[in-house]
Motif scaffolding. Structure first.
Motif, PDB file in Angstrom:
ATOM      1  N   ALA A  77     -11.180   9.532   2.659  1.00  0.00           N
ATOM      2  CA  ALA A  77     -10.960  10.741   1.235  1.00  0.00           C
ATOM      3  C   ALA A  77     -10.528  10.250   0.209  1.00  0.00           C
ATOM      4  O   ALA A  77     -10.972  10.564  -0.956  1.00  0.00           O
ATOM      5  CB  ALA A  77     -10.137  12.329   2.061  1.00  0.00           C
ATOM      6  N   VAL A  78      -9.613   9.027   0.344  1.00  0.00           N
ATOM      7  CA  VAL A  78      -8.858   9.273  -1.112  1.00  0.00           C
ATOM      8  C   VAL A  78      -9.868   7.988  -2.261  1.00  0.00           C
ATOM      9  O   VAL A  78     -10.106   8.346  -3.110  1.00  0.00           O
ATOM     10  CB  VAL A  78      -8.149   8.308  -0.959  1.00  0.00           C
ATOM     11  CG1 VAL A  78      -6.915   7.907  -2.569  1.00  0.00           C
ATOM     12  CG2 VAL A  78      -6.486   9.702  -0.427  1.00  0.00           C
ATOM     13  N   HIS A  79     -10.622   7.449  -1.291  1.00  0.00           N
ATOM     14  CA  HIS A  79     -11.279   6.462  -2.161  1.00  0.00           C
ATOM     15  C   HIS A  79     -12.895   6.723  -2.109  1.00  0.00           C
ATOM     16  O   HIS A  79     -13.471   6.534  -3.304  1.00  0.00           O
ATOM     17  CB  HIS A  79     -11.624   5.756  -1.024  1.00  0.00           C
ATOM     18  CG  HIS A  79     -10.663   4.142  -0.591  1.00  0.00           C
ATOM     19  ND1 HIS A  79      -9.687   3.586  -0.034  1.00  0.00           N
ATOM     20  CD2 HIS A  79     -10.623   3.001  -1.725  1.00  0.00           C
ATOM     21  CE1 HIS A  79      -9.586   2.963  -0.066  1.00  0.00           C
ATOM     22  NE2 HIS A  79      -9.914   2.194  -1.431  1.00  0.00           N
ATOM     23  N   LEU A  80     -13.196   8.154  -1.181  1.00  0.00           N
ATOM     24  CA  LEU A  80     -14.326   9.107  -2.487  1.00  0.00           C
ATOM     25  C   LEU A  80     -15.033   9.676  -3.105  1.00  0.00           C
ATOM     26  O   LEU A  80     -15.277  10.154  -3.878  1.00  0.00           O
ATOM     27  CB  LEU A  80     -15.725   8.989  -0.797  1.00  0.00           C
ATOM     28  CG  LEU A  80     -15.852   8.200   0.254  1.00  0.00           C
ATOM     29  CD1 LEU A  80     -16.032   8.313   1.569  1.00  0.00           C
ATOM     30  CD2 LEU A  80     -16.405   6.876  -0.442  1.00  0.00           C
ATOM     31  N   LEU A  81     -13.448  10.789  -3.051  1.00  0.00           N
ATOM     32  CA  LEU A  81     -13.123  11.810  -3.965  1.00  0.00           C
ATOM     33  C   LEU A  81     -12.138  11.015  -4.525  1.00  0.00           C
ATOM     34  O   LEU A  81     -11.229  12.263  -5.054  1.00  0.00           O
ATOM     35  CB  LEU A  81     -13.051  12.852  -3.001  1.00  0.00           C
ATOM     36  CG  LEU A  81     -14.244  12.552  -1.032  1.00  0.00           C
ATOM     37  CD1 LEU A  81     -13.509  13.807  -0.569  1.00  0.00           C
ATOM     38  CD2 LEU A  81     -15.711  12.982  -1.812  1.00  0.00           C
ATOM     39  N   PRO A  82     -12.454  11.224  -6.184  1.00  0.00           N
ATOM     40  CA  PRO A  82     -11.716  11.197  -6.908  1.00  0.00           C
ATOM     41  C   PRO A  82     -11.516  12.514  -7.425  1.00  0.00           C
ATOM     42  O   PRO A  82     -10.445  12.260  -8.132  1.00  0.00           O
ATOM     43  CB  PRO A  82     -12.253  10.228  -8.080  1.00  0.00           C
ATOM     44  CG  PRO A  82     -13.848  10.321  -7.606  1.00  0.00           C
ATOM     45  CD  PRO A  82     -13.599  10.674  -6.367  1.00  0.00           C
ATOM     46  N   SER A  83     -12.726  13.488  -7.588  1.00  0.00           N
ATOM     47  CA  SER A  83     -11.602  14.914  -7.959  1.00  0.00           C
ATOM     48  C   SER A  83     -10.701  15.774  -6.586  1.00  0.00           C
ATOM     49  O   SER A  83     -11.026  15.608  -6.322  1.00  0.00           O
ATOM     50  CB  SER A  83     -13.094  16.220  -8.485  1.00  0.00           C
ATOM     51  OG  SER A  83     -14.160  15.185  -8.085  1.00  0.00           O
ATOM     52  N   ARG A  84      -9.911  16.006  -7.957  1.00  0.00           N
ATOM     53  CA  ARG A  84      -8.812  16.601  -7.493  1.00  0.00           C
ATOM     54  C   ARG A  84      -8.846  17.756  -6.366  1.00  0.00           C
ATOM     55  O   ARG A  84      -9.136  18.035  -5.042  1.00  0.00           O
ATOM     56  CB  ARG A  84      -7.940  16.969  -8.335  1.00  0.00           C
ATOM     57  CG  ARG A  84      -6.570  17.916  -7.718  1.00  0.00           C
ATOM     58  CD  ARG A  84      -4.704  17.128  -8.140  1.00  0.00           C
ATOM     59  NE  ARG A  84      -3.748  17.618  -7.733  1.00  0.00           N
ATOM     60  CZ  ARG A  84      -3.300  17.911  -8.947  1.00  0.00           C
ATOM     61  NH1 ARG A  84      -3.634  17.712  -9.898  1.00  0.00           N
ATOM     62  NH2 ARG A  84      -2.160  18.695  -8.242  1.00  0.00           N
ATOM     63  N   GLU A  85     -10.150  19.174  -6.539  1.00  0.00           N
ATOM     64  CA  GLU A  85     -10.078  20.052  -6.185  1.00  0.00           C
ATOM     65  C   GLU A  85     -10.883  19.608  -5.096  1.00  0.00           C
ATOM     66  O   GLU A  85     -10.589  20.109  -3.629  1.00  0.00           O
ATOM     67  CB  GLU A  85     -11.138  20.846  -7.065  1.00  0.00           C
ATOM     68  CG  GLU A  85     -10.735  22.531  -6.706  1.00  0.00           C
ATOM     69  CD  GLU A  85     -11.858  23.068  -7.648  1.00  0.00           C
ATOM     70  OE1 GLU A  85     -12.948  23.977  -7.267  1.00  0.00           O
ATOM     71  OE2 GLU A  85     -11.451  22.791  -8.926  1.00  0.00           O
ATOM     72  N   ILE A  86     -12.596  19.177  -5.088  1.00  0.00           N
ATOM     73  CA  ILE A  86     -12.638  18.420  -3.918  1.00  0.00           C
ATOM     74  C   ILE A  86     -11.603  17.327  -2.670  1.00  0.00           C
ATOM     75  O   ILE A  86     -12.041  17.672  -1.578  1.00  0.00           O
ATOM     76  CB  ILE A  86     -14.065  17.451  -4.014  1.00  0.00           C
ATOM     77  CG1 ILE A  86     -14.550  18.952  -5.331  1.00  0.00           C
ATOM     78  CG2 ILE A  86     -15.215  17.096  -2.854  1.00  0.00           C
ATOM     79  CD1 ILE A  86     -16.286  17.996  -5.413  1.00  0.00           C
ATOM     80  N   ARG A  87     -10.699  16.873  -2.876  1.00  0.00           N
ATOM     81  CA  ARG A  87     -10.051  16.142  -2.316  1.00  0.00           C
ATOM     82  C   ARG A  87      -9.630  16.748  -1.375  1.00  0.00           C
ATOM     83  O   ARG A  87      -9.074  16.781  -0.583  1.00  0.00           O
ATOM     84  CB  ARG A  87     -10.029  14.949  -2.970  1.00  0.00           C
ATOM     85  CG  ARG A  87      -8.889  13.644  -2.220  1.00  0.00           C
ATOM     86  CD  ARG A  87      -8.276  12.714  -2.625  1.00  0.00           C
ATOM     87  NE  ARG A  87      -7.374  13.518  -4.205  1.00  0.00           N
ATOM     88  CZ  ARG A  87      -7.390  12.702  -5.212  1.00  0.00           C
ATOM     89  NH1 ARG A  87      -8.073  11.918  -5.496  1.00  0.00           N
ATOM     90  NH2 ARG A  87      -6.453  12.843  -5.814  1.00  0.00           N
ATOM     91  N   THR A  88      -8.686  17.660  -2.158  1.00  0.00           N
ATOM     92  CA  THR A  88      -7.493  18.552  -1.880  1.00  0.00           C
ATOM     93  C   THR A  88      -8.406  19.196  -0.773  1.00  0.00           C
ATOM     94  O   THR A  88      -8.309  19.566   0.459  1.00  0.00           O
ATOM     95  CB  THR A  88      -6.748  19.610  -2.601  1.00  0.00           C
ATOM     96  OG1 THR A  88      -6.671  18.825  -3.701  1.00  0.00           O
ATOM     97  CG2 THR A  88      -5.571  19.942  -2.029  1.00  0.00           C
ATOM     98  N   HIS A  89      -9.283  20.119  -0.745  1.00  0.00           N
ATOM     99  CA  HIS A  89     -10.056  20.697   0.070  1.00  0.00           C
ATOM    100  C   HIS A  89     -10.522  19.634   1.491  1.00  0.00           C
ATOM    101  O   HIS A  89      -9.970  19.829   2.302  1.00  0.00           O
ATOM    102  CB  HIS A  89     -11.461  21.093  -0.920  1.00  0.00           C
ATOM    103  CG  HIS A  89     -12.048  22.467   0.699  1.00  0.00           C
ATOM    104  ND1 HIS A  89     -11.662  23.799   0.432  1.00  0.00           N
ATOM    105  CD2 HIS A  89     -13.065  21.808   1.362  1.00  0.00           C
ATOM    106  CE1 HIS A  89     -12.726  23.383   1.916  1.00  0.00           C
ATOM    107  NE2 HIS A  89     -13.614  22.637   2.000  1.00  0.00           N
TER     108      HIS A  89
END
Ligand code: ASP
Ligand code: MG
Length: 462
Positions: A77-89
């Motif tokens: 998740a951390v590697h793939l999802l730079p946008s905060r909102e999507i990553r948090t979800h």
């Protein structure tokens, strides 16, 4: 809008961040939103399986199991999802599922047992995390993607916890009834493979590597004509490339040819994938995620005739032959029935039966040989005078639509084998019209396969 395509991504594709990125790129290139089906990240289902086995014995290992699974998926998740909102979800969704899994494992530790349905439920978590991650990544890339679990879409299964069959009519009714808009084609559903929902909301798996079958069921239930199976191999090959250096990918196969090869042990496609797609006259394409420029293998009703007729040669070393002898076994009614029933009662699968008037040869997996011998010796009497088991044999298969109807082809097959210096011990030909099977000594299997491959696939090239 209707879906045109189901795209299934296997664990070998989703093995790391790069695999996820490639999968997302390929999905994003589609002009019409596809349906996506995922298996677990490579190795995760095995980790769940051993985690449960450990938990049943001892509570102590649960923390470690959960920690390892958390690390693996959170890292992605951390590697793939730079946008905060999507990553948090996505991280929340991963965590929610880790907590549920932990409770399941604790239940197993507390009671010291896990029912087959519990096992299936535990094993289903890999697909749940993979769906959440891939849907998150697609959102990151601007697509409207939604992770959906088999429960959400009502993917119904029968009550066999670890080898379930999907109930397609019930699944279709569920899709109509639930208001997900799954059929609208307005968003990309990213659906969990591998399991369905049995009665009383219990989880039943379609068997190890069963995500291919899930994808087929989803394609058929939603009336989608094309199923793409994305893997980390080229597709079906003319022979095992590790053993036959000249092996080439096969461009086109019929459903029967693909079934013979899959049931025989080709690991390319789960054999149960074929039947539902064949029934609706759909098409399956096997594609290589890391070489998307290559055509892969297409499986359809029209198949593809080649000049050589033969499509692939392969062998299985792990078989044993039980010779059931007696003067009249070929004319006494019911003998095969007795053999079949007594082996089935002990859970032994019969791979093939080759008969003569004085002998019935029953082919089973080598691992079943001892049990099968014991079982059949116990039914001796009547016309059966002797039962022997022979190991050290290998079953060679030559597969191709038209093998048994094309004049001179059998002669060419066995001449090639003989010229390779191999003696054929037993032959079963024409049983399906698509394949010729024969037994050779184990040490002769590879020479036989190579001789056939050279005759049918390498001669013209030379
Ligand atoms: N993840 C499951 C397994 O490893 C299902 C699949 O890969 O198709 O068996
Ligand atoms: Mg897998």
């Amino acid at each position: 809008m209707r879906f045109q395509k189901v795209m299934k991504f296997g664990g070998g594709c989703l093995r790391d961040a790069d695999g996820f990125k490639r999968a997302a790129e390929i999905i994003r290139k589609e002009p019409i939103p596809p349906v996506v089906v995922v298996s677990a990240v490579s190795g995760v289902t095995d980790a769940l399986e051993s985690g449960l086995t450990r938990a049943v014995k001892n509570e102590a290992g649960i923390t470690r199991t959960i920690r390892a699974l958390r690390m693996q998926h959170e890292n992605l998740a951390v590697h793939l999802l730079p946008s905060r909102e999507i990553r948090t979800h996505v991280l929340e969704q991963i965590d929610l599922r880790l907590n549920r899994l932990e409770r399941l494992l604790q239940g197993a530790a507390l009671t010291g047992e896990a029912s087959p349905f519990t096992r299936a439920h535990v094993l289903s978590y890999g697909e749940r995390w993979a769906a959440v991650l891939l849907a998150g990544l697609l959102k990151e890339k601007g697509a409207d993607a939604r992770a959906l679990e088999s429960e959400h879409i009502g993917l119904a299964a029968d009550d066999s916890p670890d080898a379930a069959t999907a109930d397609i009519p019930a699944f279709r009714r569920a899709v109509k009834k639930n208001a997900l808009g799954l059929e609208s084609g307005r968003f990309i559903p990213v659906i969990t493979g591998f399991y369905g929902v049995a009665s009383k909301r219990r989880i039943a798996s379609f068997g190890r590597n069963g995500s291919d079958y899930s994808a087929a069921v989803i394609a058929v239930a939603l009336h989608v004509p094309l199923l793409e199976i994305w893997k980390d191999v080229d597709g079906f090959m003319t022979a095992d490339p590790k053993r036959v250096p000249g092996a080439k990918p096969i461009a086109r196969l019929s459903f029967s040819e693909a079934a013979e090869l899959s049931y025989f042990g080709a690991k390319v496609l789960h054999p149960r994938t074929l039947e539902p797609v064949a029934r609706q006259n759909g098409t399956i394409q096997i594609r290589h995620l890391f070489r998307p420029d290559r055509p892969g293998t297409e499986i359809s009703a029209k198949g593809g005739t080649t000049e050589t007729v033969l499509k692939s040669v392969t062998h299985n070393n792990r078989i044993a032959v039980l010779r059931v002898c007696g003067a009249g076994v070929g004319c006494k009614p019911g003998i095969i029935g007795i053999i079949g029933r007594s082996l089935a009662d002990r859970g032994v699968n019969i791979i093939s039966v080759i008969t003569a008037q004085t002998m019935i040869n029953v082919l089973v997996a080598e691992t079943d040989a001892r049990l099968a011998l014991k079982t059949l010796r116990a039914v001796r009497g009547g016309v059966i005078t002797r039962v022997e088991s022979e190991t050290g044999l290998s079953l060679v298969a030559a597969v191709g639509e038209g093998l048994s109807s094309r004049k001179g082809l059998a002669a060419r097959v066995f001449t090639a084998v003989a010229e390779g210096g191999v003696n054929v011990e037993m032959i079963s030909s024409g049983a399906s019209g698509v394949a010729t099977y024969f037994l050779v000594r184990k040490e002769d299997a590879l020479p036989a396969v190579r001789a056939l491959h050279a005759e049918f696939f390498e001669r013209a090239a030379k």
